[in-house]
Design a protein around this motif. Structure first.
Motif, PDB file in Angstrom:
ATOM      1  N   GLY A   1       0.824  -1.202   0.000  1.00 23.56           N
ATOM      2  CA  GLY A   1       0.000   0.000   0.000  1.00 23.56           C
ATOM      3  C   GLY A   1       0.858   1.252   0.000  1.00 23.56           C
ATOM      4  N   PHE A   2       0.207   2.395   0.154  1.00 25.83           N
ATOM      5  CA  PHE A   2       0.917   3.674   0.150  1.00 25.83           C
ATOM      6  C   PHE A   2      -0.020   4.748   0.680  1.00 25.83           C
ATOM      7  CE2 PHE A   2       3.481   7.089  -1.993  1.00 25.83           C
ATOM      8  CZ  PHE A   2       4.697   6.771  -1.408  1.00 25.83           C
ATOM      9  N   GLY A   3       0.482   5.962   0.810  1.00 27.55           N
ATOM     10  CA  GLY A   3      -0.314   7.078   1.299  1.00 27.55           C
ATOM     11  C   GLY A   3      -0.986   7.845   0.185  1.00 27.55           C
ATOM     12  N   GLY A   4      -1.621   8.960   0.561  1.00 26.12           N
ATOM     13  CA  GLY A   4      -2.249   9.801  -0.466  1.00 26.12           C
ATOM     14  C   GLY A   4      -3.545  10.453  -0.055  1.00 26.12           C
ATOM     15  N   GLY A   5      -4.089  10.080   1.104  1.00 25.22           N
ATOM     16  CA  GLY A   5      -5.301  10.739   1.574  1.00 25.22           C
ATOM     17  C   GLY A   5      -6.574   9.995   1.219  1.00 25.22           C
TER      18      GLY A   5
ATOM     19  N   VAL B   1      -8.822   3.093   4.849  1.00 25.07           N
ATOM     20  CA  VAL B   1      -9.925   3.955   5.295  1.00 25.07           C
ATOM     21  C   VAL B   1      -9.394   4.924   6.352  1.00 25.07           C
ATOM     22  CG1 VAL B   1     -11.729   2.246   4.808  1.00 25.07           C
ATOM     23  CG2 VAL B   1     -10.682   2.325   7.084  1.00 25.07           C
ATOM     24  N   ALA B   2     -10.052   6.054   6.466  1.00 20.44           N
ATOM     25  CA  ALA B   2      -9.621   7.067   7.433  1.00 20.44           C
ATOM     26  C   ALA B   2     -10.039   6.717   8.859  1.00 20.44           C
ATOM     27  CB  ALA B   2     -10.192   8.429   7.040  1.00 20.44           C
ATOM     28  N   GLU B   3     -11.086   5.913   9.016  1.00 22.27           N
ATOM     29  CA  GLU B   3     -11.620   5.613  10.349  1.00 22.27           C
ATOM     30  C   GLU B   3     -10.586   5.016  11.285  1.00 22.27           C
ATOM     31  OE1 GLU B   3     -15.827   3.866  10.512  1.00 22.27           O
ATOM     32  OE2 GLU B   3     -15.221   3.579   8.420  1.00 22.27           O
ATOM     33  N   THR B   4      -9.753   4.132  10.761  1.00 14.22           N
ATOM     34  CA  THR B   4      -8.790   3.442  11.624  1.00 14.22           C
ATOM     35  C   THR B   4      -7.569   4.308  11.941  1.00 14.22           C
ATOM     36  OG1 THR B   4      -7.912   2.376   9.631  1.00 14.22           O
ATOM     37  CG2 THR B   4      -9.455   1.099  10.978  1.00 14.22           C
ATOM     38  N   LEU B   5      -7.568   5.550  11.438  1.00 14.39           N
ATOM     39  CA  LEU B   5      -6.495   6.483  11.755  1.00 14.39           C
ATOM     40  C   LEU B   5      -6.880   7.471  12.842  1.00 14.39           C
ATOM     41  CD1 LEU B   5      -5.189   7.257   8.152  1.00 14.39           C
ATOM     42  CD2 LEU B   5      -4.445   5.468   9.744  1.00 14.39           C
TER      43      LEU B   5
ATOM     44  N   ILE C   1      -0.629  14.000   9.796  1.00 14.94           N
ATOM     45  CA  ILE C   1       0.096  12.921   9.112  1.00 14.94           C
ATOM     46  C   ILE C   1      -0.828  11.856   8.521  1.00 14.94           C
ATOM     47  CG2 ILE C   1       2.081  13.261  10.632  1.00 14.94           C
ATOM     48  CD1 ILE C   1       1.351  10.546  11.932  1.00 14.94           C
ATOM     49  N   ARG C   2      -2.117  11.964   8.744  1.00 18.98           N
ATOM     50  CA  ARG C   2      -3.027  10.907   8.285  1.00 18.98           C
ATOM     51  C   ARG C   2      -2.969  10.654   6.779  1.00 18.98           C
ATOM     52  NH1 ARG C   2      -8.356  11.961  12.185  1.00 18.98           N
ATOM     53  NH2 ARG C   2      -7.142  12.099  14.126  1.00 18.98           N
ATOM     54  N   PRO C   3      -2.845  11.701   5.936  1.00 16.34           N
ATOM     55  CA  PRO C   3      -2.751  11.408   4.494  1.00 16.34           C
ATOM     56  C   PRO C   3      -1.540  10.564   4.120  1.00 16.34           C
ATOM     57  CG  PRO C   3      -3.278  13.718   4.852  1.00 16.34           C
ATOM     58  CD  PRO C   3      -2.895  13.147   6.182  1.00 16.34           C
TER      59      PRO C   3
ATOM     60  N   ALA D   1      -0.588   2.401  11.738  1.00 19.75           N
ATOM     61  CA  ALA D   1      -1.177   3.426  12.606  1.00 19.75           C
ATOM     62  C   ALA D   1      -1.094   2.984  14.061  1.00 19.75           C
ATOM     63  CB  ALA D   1      -2.617   3.704  12.206  1.00 19.75           C
ATOM     64  N   HIS D   2       0.053   3.213  14.691  1.00 17.67           N
ATOM     65  CA  HIS D   2       0.289   2.754  16.057  1.00 17.67           C
ATOM     66  C   HIS D   2      -0.700   3.345  17.052  1.00 17.67           C
ATOM     67  CE1 HIS D   2       4.831   1.683  15.348  1.00 17.67           C
ATOM     68  NE2 HIS D   2       4.061   1.338  14.331  1.00 17.67           N
ATOM     69  N   HIS D   3      -1.172   4.562  16.780  1.00 19.68           N
ATOM     70  CA  HIS D   3      -2.061   5.249  17.714  1.00 19.68           C
ATOM     71  C   HIS D   3      -3.475   5.380  17.153  1.00 19.68           C
ATOM     72  CE1 HIS D   3       1.567   6.249  19.918  1.00 19.68           C
ATOM     73  NE2 HIS D   3       2.083   6.732  18.805  1.00 19.68           N
ATOM     74  N   GLY D   4      -3.778   4.596  16.135  1.00 20.87           N
ATOM     75  CA  GLY D   4      -5.073   4.698  15.477  1.00 20.87           C
ATOM     76  C   GLY D   4      -6.182   3.969  16.206  1.00 20.87           C
ATOM     77  N   ALA D   5      -7.291   3.818  15.502  1.00 23.84           N
ATOM     78  CA  ALA D   5      -8.462   3.125  16.031  1.00 23.84           C
ATOM     79  C   ALA D   5      -8.475   1.685  15.528  1.00 23.84           C
ATOM     80  CB  ALA D   5      -9.736   3.843  15.614  1.00 23.84           C
TER      81      ALA D   5
END
Length: 234
Positions: free
Chosen positions: A107-111, A160-164, A171-173, A197-201
């Motif tokens: 995978g990769f980033g990008g928002g 998905v953004a939810e788990t972030l 830094i989420r994107p 995402a070490h501090h995510g949901a």
């Protein structure tokens, strides 16, 4: 199945995962590893982790994470882990007992959503976007070749953004992109597992309702200190 990411194994950590391996052997039929298997992307770290995982009695499917590329030794790390029986996925799949297909990419980033970065402007921006598109296309190819009754997806970056939620919003994107969810929604899956995402949901969903689990080991340790991984039946 057991799923976890972000082991961040270092070369001086002989024995760190001994109890982890014992628990997996007792409680799971399959282990999924979601990237950042090593801490600095050193082959010595890969050797230590391979030694630790060699005591597993269940199959292992894994993807690499960004840390595994830090010293340009990803190929050598994959070689060490493969000799320990770990199936490294990078746009391909692993089939467990003819009934469960595991598709995997880094995978990769990008928002996400309307804020997804587009390929416009400088060449560097276009290259960044193209990497995310490339990873999405690799996942699409892996899923398109799976005809098992059930299938799951593993990746390092978040789809998905939810788990972030819980990570610094700035830094989420860079922690994932919804481009990775598109092939999952198109081909379907029982679940998606990611790390990073070490501090995510711990949980979210794709647009079509497919469960997404953040299984970064720091998060799992906080939630399940007695086992440090997610155990899920499918």
């Amino acid at each position: 199945m057991a799923a976890v990411g972000d082991l961040h194994c270092r070369e001086d950590q002989h024995g760190r995962f001994r109890q982890f391996v014992k628990q997996i052997n007792v409680e799971a039929d399959l282990l999924l590893l979601c990237g950042d298997l090593t801490d600095r992307g050193m082959v010595e770290e890969g050797k230590v982790l391979a030694e630790e995982l060699s005591a597993l009695r269940v199959p292992v499917a894994a993807v690499l994470g960004n840390h595994d590329y830090e010293h340009n030794q990803a190929k050598e790390i994959c070689g060490e882990l493969s000799r320990a029986g770990v199936h490294i996925l990078d746009g391909d799949h692993f089939i467990f007992e003819k009934t469960l297909g595991v598709a995997g990419v880094k995978g990769f980033g990008g928002g996400f959503g309307n804020a997804t970065l587009q390929a416009f402007g400088e060449g560097q921006t276009k290259s960044f976007v193209q990497e995310a598109v490339h990873e999405s296309l690799k996942l699409e190819a892996a899923l398109s070749h799976l005809d098992t009754p059930k299938k799951v997806v593993i990746m390092h970056y978040a789809p998905v953004a939810e788990t972030l939620e819980g990570e610094n919003i700035e830094i989420r994107p860079f922690l994932g992109t919804s481009r990775l969810a598109m092939p999952v929604d198109h081909y379907g899956a029982e679940a998606v597992f990611h790390g990073h995402a070490h501090h995510g949901a711990p949980q979210g969903k794709t647009k079509s309702g497919i469960p997404v689990y953040n299984v970064a080991m720091p998060l799992m340790t906080k939630m399940h200190p007695e086992q440090r991984f997610l155990l899920l039946e499918v």
